[in-house]
Design an enzyme around this catalytic site. Structure first.
Site, PDB file in Angstrom:
ATOM      1  N   SER A 116      45.525  48.040  46.689  1.00 17.80           N
ATOM      2  CA  SER A 116      46.711  47.688  45.896  1.00 17.80           C
ATOM      3  C   SER A 116      47.865  47.299  46.799  1.00 17.80           C
ATOM      4  O   SER A 116      48.061  47.892  47.871  1.00 17.80           O
ATOM      5  CB  SER A 116      47.128  48.867  45.022  1.00 17.80           C
ATOM      6  N   TYR A 139      49.541  57.060  42.966  1.00 17.87           N
ATOM      7  CA  TYR A 139      48.572  55.964  42.879  1.00 17.87           C
ATOM      8  C   TYR A 139      48.540  55.175  44.187  1.00 17.87           C
ATOM      9  O   TYR A 139      47.467  54.957  44.772  1.00 17.87           O
ATOM     10  CB  TYR A 139      48.934  55.034  41.718  1.00 17.87           C
ATOM     11  N   LYS A 177      46.191  47.883  28.202  1.00 14.83           N
ATOM     12  CA  LYS A 177      47.040  48.586  29.154  1.00 14.83           C
ATOM     13  C   LYS A 177      48.405  48.956  28.590  1.00 14.83           C
ATOM     14  O   LYS A 177      49.153  49.713  29.217  1.00 14.83           O
ATOM     15  CB  LYS A 177      47.215  47.743  30.425  1.00 14.83           C
TER      16      LYS A 177
END
Length: 316
Positions: A116, A139, A177
């Site tokens: 990411s 995350y 989402k």
């Protein structure tokens, strides 16, 4: 067989469809369908089998053989940037990825996994090097830590391993989402509801709506994944963006043009985001280009209307 974890999610389901477009249907999808709405992402796909993510991990940890596996696309993760249960995030993102990585390396299976761009934190340099990485949430930290785990192992890993640091991905099959979906998705809904788009006022020296991100259409993300599949000699950690920062205003204008009308309202910048908001991201694409990837990426002026066409045709 091809294995796609997170295969009912946003990027994973698009990879499944990308494989289908090549005539590949021998696919094992691994996911968590507690949110059953995600199954709609695969309703028009062709797969061979499905496995729950926890059952699959147990089979991997037991050293089970799944027959001939051509590649593993590991897209599954807890992707919520607001999840602060560190034990949960590390178990689902870090430990799971380590286990699957070890299983693949032991069998010589190409392992293509989702990292990411969040590992870079506030930037301002977005290059695949430790000195530019400063994650700001659990995350991001879980993604960052696996990249750190991988780096010293790569030189002695004979099979392909590639980590892909996705930037701001938008496109089909992200509707499940909710609030975490892209601005392009939310703009479509706002235009349908009121004909007005809501953007933040200026921040960090940027004017109203002029905060800039590297927005990449999911079709381009799939293209990178499939290129890596075709080039098993390429391993490493790579940014996956367009290499071009574009403003939220540009995305808004592309949506308004597609809608044939609309306007923009600028709302106060939220207090809780001050100092924790990425006002600028732009992928340094030198590493992927040096590895041989030559295809062009869609700017928002092309990608946004393409996506909004899909939304209109598939979700009304």
């Amino acid at each position: 067989m091809y294995i796609v974890t997170g295969g009912a999610g946003f990027i994973g389901s698009n990879i499944v469809h990308g494989l289908n477009a090549r005539g590949i249907t021998d696919i094992l999808v691994v996911d968590d369908l507690t949110d059953g709405r995600k199954c709609l992402n695969l309703a028009d796909a062709h797969i061979r089998d499905y496995a729950d993510k926890d059952d699959f991990l147990r089979r991997v940890q037991a050293g089970e053989d799944f027959g001939r596996v051509e590649a593993v696309f590991h897209e599954g993760a807890c992707s919520s940037t607001t999840e602060w249960d560190g034990r949960f995030v590390m178990a689902v993102n870090y430990e799971y990825t380590k286990a699957l990585f070890g299983w693949c390396v032991e069998r010589g299976i190409p392992f293509l996994y989702a990292s990411s761009a969040s590992v870079y934190g506030m930037g301002p340099t977005f290059r695949e090097a430790r000195e530019f990485e400063r994650p700001l949430n659990m995350y991001a930290y879980s993604k960052f830590l696996f990249d750190c785990h991988l780096r010293p192992l790569l030189p002695n890993t004979r099979s392909q391993v590639a980590g892909l640091r996705y930037f701001n991905v938008y496109g089909p099959r992200e509707q499940h989402k909710g609030s975490m979906a892209s601005v392009a998705y939310h703009f479509k809904n706002q235009l349908d509801e009121s004909g007005r788009l809501r953007l933040f006022e200026g921040s960090d020296g940027y004017g109203p709506g002029e905060q800039r991100r590297d927005f990449i259409h999911v079709d381009d993300v799939v293209a990178v994944n499939l290129w890596l599949l075709d080039n098993p000699q390429v391993s490493g950690i790579f940014n996956v963006g367009t290499g071009r920062a574009q403003s939220f205003n540009e995305v808004a204008r592309a949506a308004i043009k597609w809608h044939k009308g609309g306007g923009i309202d600028y709302v106060a910048f939220p207090e809780h985001l001050k100092g924790r908001y990425q006002s600028y991201t732009q992928a340094d694409m030198d590493a992927l280009r040096a590895a041989g990837y030559a295809s062009e990426f869609m700017p928002v002026e092309v990608g946004v209307p393409k996506y909004l066409d899909w939304l209109a045709q598939n979700l009304g």
